[in-house]
Motif scaffolding. Sequence first.
Motif, PDB file in Angstrom:
ATOM      1  N   ARG A 173      -2.298  11.881   0.947  1.00  0.00           N
ATOM      2  CA  ARG A 173      -3.085  11.647  -0.265  1.00  0.00           C
ATOM      3  C   ARG A 173      -2.155  11.225  -1.396  1.00  0.00           C
ATOM      4  NH1 ARG A 173      -1.986  14.885  -4.226  1.00  0.00           N
ATOM      5  NH2 ARG A 173      -1.188  16.990  -3.844  1.00  0.00           N
ATOM      6  N   ARG A 213      -9.802  -0.918   4.924  1.00  0.00           N
ATOM      7  CA  ARG A 213     -10.166  -0.066   6.059  1.00  0.00           C
ATOM      8  C   ARG A 213     -10.556  -0.864   7.300  1.00  0.00           C
ATOM      9  NH1 ARG A 213     -13.239   5.284   3.552  1.00  0.00           N
ATOM     10  NH2 ARG A 213     -11.870   5.519   1.739  1.00  0.00           N
ATOM     11  N   ALA A 266      -6.054   7.886  -3.523  1.00  0.00           N
ATOM     12  CA  ALA A 266      -6.162   7.454  -2.141  1.00  0.00           C
ATOM     13  C   ALA A 266      -5.935   8.654  -1.234  1.00  0.00           C
ATOM     14  CB  ALA A 266      -5.149   6.357  -1.828  1.00  0.00           C
ATOM     15  N   TYR A 275      -6.093   3.013   3.353  1.00  0.00           N
ATOM     16  CA  TYR A 275      -6.833   3.711   2.294  1.00  0.00           C
ATOM     17  C   TYR A 275      -6.235   3.556   0.903  1.00  0.00           C
ATOM     18  CZ  TYR A 275      -8.726   5.980   6.449  1.00  0.00           C
ATOM     19  OH  TYR A 275      -9.312   6.216   7.671  1.00  0.00           O
ATOM     20  N   GLY A 276      -5.182   2.754   0.760  1.00  0.00           N
ATOM     21  CA  GLY A 276      -4.556   2.605  -0.548  1.00  0.00           C
ATOM     22  C   GLY A 276      -5.547   2.167  -1.616  1.00  0.00           C
ATOM     23  N   GLY A 277      -5.523   2.844  -2.769  1.00  0.00           N
ATOM     24  CA  GLY A 277      -6.451   2.538  -3.854  1.00  0.00           C
ATOM     25  C   GLY A 277      -5.984   1.341  -4.668  1.00  0.00           C
ATOM     26  N   GLY A 329       0.792  -1.225   0.000  1.00  0.00           N
ATOM     27  CA  GLY A 329       0.000   0.000   0.000  1.00  0.00           C
ATOM     28  C   GLY A 329       0.819   1.267   0.000  1.00  0.00           C
ATOM     29  N   GLN A 347      -4.523  -3.377  -2.908  1.00  0.00           N
ATOM     30  CA  GLN A 347      -5.323  -2.296  -2.356  1.00  0.00           C
ATOM     31  C   GLN A 347      -5.351  -2.387  -0.840  1.00  0.00           C
ATOM     32  OE1 GLN A 347      -9.425  -2.457  -3.622  1.00  0.00           O
ATOM     33  NE2 GLN A 347      -9.489  -4.678  -3.529  1.00  0.00           N
TER      34      GLN A 347
END
Length: 959
Positions: A547, A703, A567, A645-647, A106, A700
């Motif tokens: 971010r 959470r 993210a 929160y990694g996209g 991440g 990804q």
Amino acid sequence: MRWHNSCAAFVLASALAAPAFAQTAEPGSSAVPEAAAPGEEIVVTGSRIRRDPLAQEAPVVVLDQDSLAKTGLAAVADVLQRLPSASGGLNTKVNASGNLGNPPDGGGVGAGSATIDLRYLGANRTLVLVDGLRFVNGTSASGIPGSVDLNSIPTNMIERIEVLQAGASPLYGSDAIAGVVNVITVQRQKGLRASAQYGEYRQGDGETQDYQASYGFQFPATSIVVGGFYSKQKPVFSRDRDISQFPNPGQTTCAIPGSGCSSAAVNGRFLTFNGSQTISNPPDSTPTLGELRAFTNADRFNFAQYQYILTPNERYGGWFSTKTELNDTINLRLRGSYNRRNSNNRAAFEPLFIGPDAGNGAGSLFDTLSIDVTNPFNPFGVTLQSGLNPDGTSNGLTPNYSFVARRLVEAGQRDFTQKVNTYSGAATLDGKFNVGGHDWYWDVNALFGINEANQRFTGNVRADRVAVALGPVAACNATPGCVPLNLFGGAGSITPAMLDYIAFTEHDSSNQKLWDYTANLSGDITDLPAGPLAFAVGVEHRYQSARFTPDPIVSAGLGADIPAQPAAGKYNVDEIYGEVRVPILKEQPMAYSLEANAAIRHSNYSTSGSKTTYTVSGLYKPVHDILIRGAYSTGFRAPTLGELYGGRSRYDLPVADPCSNQTGNPWQTSPTAQANCIADGVPADGSYAEDPGQLPVITQGNRNLKPETSKSINLGAVYAHRFGGHSISIEGDWHDIKVKNAIAALDPSLTLNNCALSAVNCDLVVRTANGFVNEIDGTLQNLASIKTRSFDLTASYRSPESGWGRIGLTSNASWLLKYKVTQNNGSLGNLTINRRGTERGSPDQAYPKFKWNGTADWSLGGLGASVTGRYIHSVVESSLTPLFNTTATSNKLGSRFYVDAQVNWTPPIMDKRLMLTVGGNNLTDKDPPACFTCSINNYDPTTYDVPGQFFYGRIAYKW
């Protein structure tokens, strides 16, 4: 090989001396902070209570400015990564951008940054502090890392570095499971310090320049130090070292099975109803079916020669530090720094894959494209139909091609350029007051840190425009700027006009922010018979945000390179801690001293809830020269913002698919595997027969992650003695650490193996209609535990001054006694992997059973010399075990012994303020051991040196 005249005139055939990693110290050794007089009590990393640094309750390595200068290295991380207890970490030898994508942690690739990893537990489990305070995490516009970029700390701002080689969550909070690196900055200096250094490899590349200057002003109540620096490292190209010229070690051609060379060839590979083909006579602006021929291994592309083996890196900036005595008991300290990093990573030309088996994953539009019959360069006379709508659903038509792959040489190499700015500032108000005849010390601190990164990437193309350029020619002609695209004419057939329409320059950005407020109080409560009862208490409030914003074209899923989603996240944490030291005995028979210590910390995270950790320890000195210590600690690590929160992104794992119809694979050797693979969507006729390569892992954050927890035991003994001007010390430390709920992604190799052999985890593998892997789910989970055990042994000797000069000997060794990772394997139970003595491969990490550094130095008058040996024990990489344990083969990465040396001279001029130094690293010219499963360049850059001898010269001045 050639020798640069510019360097030959300056550098002698001498070499590097590693720092004397003294863990226990006598007065005057490098482990005693300069601010401490013998017997003076100060705060040393490992305790919040002031104490005599010679009675340290935890194993601490100290590196001062002279120690750092002796290495000849321009990056602090490179020095720290040589500690035997360190296990490497990210550095400028890692060139991951565009080659592998974003790793499953991440945090992004961290291109151009550098980290420290203690005990093989990962950089995000080693806490980095500056002056005992937090420092903002790094970022490189590719994700949200969970660790500090050591390249963002100005080198000449560092007075010394204290490395606590034991867990310390109760004292310092989350992330300190493996240990703590505390960077102590210059707070007082008189006059000028300046240095200039130049070095390069014997091959004439990898040139480094490092310039530093600082000046200290002293006033009656105020001291001010200001400094600036500039450092530049030029690249070493993979094509210029034998080990990295092909995808596999020892390889000399792509024209062999399993070569690892890419099917995205410069002239293309077209896997259609007509078989596997390429163009005969490139460049061809009018390709026809009759001009196509069978694709062979000799047509594959050798991407290895287009990479860096050492990445270019430029850093510059400035800093200041002030201390003002407001009155006799109160001080105001201010510190600020700015650091700019310009770095670059490079990969071979973009491999464009189009079609239902392209394997771009993450919903890429390229996986759904059809090539229209009216495209003037389509040689097949029919539309190459994917059978898919743009959203990946079936369009009701029968697919008639698997993929078209083409290396976009006309677009130039993929080039990733990062520009990273780091701003940091801290204000401290401290003082003391007297309570009942005892001094109590207090301090309040406020700090901020901002890390901002921008990345520019050239060589990419966008899917929506490629779709139009390959679609009906009428639609292309009706679209402003569109030029039909020729994918079938071979190298040179894509014209500048075609590129102008489909290419774009990618712009990514990221930032991390930190605001931290702390208050501490310490002192002696009362006098006991054996000494003062001491305490420390404190509170902390911290806010972190981050971010990652990829280019809009990329976040829309339209880029040909690594996909990425935005993210962002933030959290705040409130913490309170307390520590107590209880002296029990002092100067008694067989009990020169005995004391007990304890610490506790309670943390409340807005994202991860509350957690309390504690530690208890004891110190026992039966006689003056012998110290025995032990500690038991609990620890924890809250999930990082990137882990939470990694996209969605992609990591291309170099691995063999067990369902591919290749020699030795389970498909051919196990009827059970064949049945399970067919059930998972692999064609029963065995037509899926792809060579091992890179498979797409979709990474990804999660959470719902819980904090990691740990338990650690540390036992140590120290012998330190002085006699007749001689000093000797020997220290041994035993460490045992257990981590639960470790955050990780299920090993993708294990996922594939489970599905093929046990029909488990098949829901994590997405295959195309022809059996190709389109996605492997790599979502982060709390699914692992880690058990590691190690023993460190340090010895040092220093002679008195004599007519022959003064000599010093140091030896620092670390044995890895145990390293086991247990992963939750679902219905198959837990799987335990023994890492000790192995090379993990991608992501690269060696786990040698033994590492050692030893230094011998000599000084007489204005002359000084030192020689250092660095030893790394052999490791074994297994061929994807436990994947194919019936056919696994092993490759031994042999032991390496590096020799470094340095000579310095202080001439009897200019009041002996000038010092001239020459040195070299890896004098015996040892190449790293060849590795088949490592990510790129066929060796592990986190463990071994860049191939080649490195020589340097430096001039330094102090006034």
